[in-house]
Design an enzyme around this catalytic site. Structure first.
Site, PDB file in Angstrom:
ATOM      1  N   ASN A  86       0.855  -1.189   0.000  1.00  0.00           N
ATOM      2  CA  ASN A  86       0.000   0.000   0.000  1.00  0.00           C
ATOM      3  C   ASN A  86       0.890   1.237   0.000  1.00  0.00           C
ATOM      4  O   ASN A  86       1.856   1.311   0.760  1.00  0.00           O
ATOM      5  CB  ASN A  86      -0.901  -0.006   1.242  1.00  0.00           C
ATOM      6  N   GLY A  92      -3.989   3.326   0.994  1.00  0.00           N
ATOM      7  CA  GLY A  92      -4.315   2.638   2.244  1.00  0.00           C
ATOM      8  C   GLY A  92      -3.118   2.407   3.146  1.00  0.00           C
ATOM      9  O   GLY A  92      -3.176   1.592   4.074  1.00  0.00           O
ATOM     10  N   GLN A  93      -2.017   3.136   2.909  1.00  0.00           N
ATOM     11  CA  GLN A  93      -0.824   2.955   3.748  1.00  0.00           C
ATOM     12  C   GLN A  93      -1.030   3.618   5.107  1.00  0.00           C
ATOM     13  O   GLN A  93      -1.389   4.794   5.178  1.00  0.00           O
ATOM     14  CB  GLN A  93       0.394   3.570   3.050  1.00  0.00           C
ATOM     15  N   HIS A  99       6.722  -1.390   3.091  1.00  0.00           N
ATOM     16  CA  HIS A  99       6.549  -2.790   3.490  1.00  0.00           C
ATOM     17  C   HIS A  99       5.717  -3.525   2.458  1.00  0.00           C
ATOM     18  O   HIS A  99       4.958  -2.919   1.704  1.00  0.00           O
ATOM     19  CB  HIS A  99       5.890  -2.892   4.870  1.00  0.00           C
ATOM     20  N   HIS A 101       3.054  -6.723   2.181  1.00  0.00           N
ATOM     21  CA  HIS A 101       2.212  -7.713   2.850  1.00  0.00           C
ATOM     22  C   HIS A 101       2.312  -9.016   2.051  1.00  0.00           C
ATOM     23  O   HIS A 101       2.138  -9.007   0.826  1.00  0.00           O
ATOM     24  CB  HIS A 101       0.745  -7.275   2.847  1.00  0.00           C
TER      25      HIS A 101
END
Ligand code: AMP
Ligand code: ZN
Length: 113
Positions: A86, A92-93, A99, A101
């Site tokens: 994200n 949506g971070q 990072h 997911h």
């Protein structure tokens, strides 16, 4: 980065359930899993988001992707999995340290919400 939660996880100031670690990256179980397997993969270096990467990060990011493949294998995600990064508010971070997911263990839907 003094206030970065993932920098603190990388330095072990905040504990996490580590799945994999080497000199430049770390993978740990997400605290709020969205799938039976939900691992967060980070570089130890603070990079704010995918939008902040540059050519000097090419080796690091390539290394992370190769390790993700091995982590997925180690976690037995042989039927498939998804990698999500994200980026930014609309992406949506919520944590400002790049990072990835790694999600698996159930049928994932498309498109994402
Ligand atoms: P994002 O919303 O894409 O920025 O992802 C941040 C992720 O970090 C979320 O899935 C959170 O559940 C996860 N997270 C936040 N704090 C922790 C923590 N202390 N340990 C493990 N995962 C965390
Ligand atoms: Zn950080």
């Amino acid at each position: 980065m003094a206030d970065c939660i993932f920098c603190k996880i990388a330095s072990k100031e905040i504990p996490s359930k580590v799945v994999y670690e080497d000199d430049c990256m770390m993978a740990f179980h997400d605290i709020e899993p969205q799938a039976p397997t939900h691992v967060v993969v980070i570089p130890k270096e603070h990079i704010a988001s995918l939008d902040e990467i540059s050519k000097e990060h090419k080796n690091l990011l390539g290394h992370i992707l190769l390790c993700i493949k091995d982590i997925a294998k180690a976690l037995d995600l042989k039927e498939g999995y998804r990698i999500v990064s994200n980026c930014g508010a609309l992406g949506g971070q919520t944590v400002g340290h790049i990072h990835f997911h790694l999600l698996g263990g159930r049928q994932l839907q498309w498109p994402p919400g």
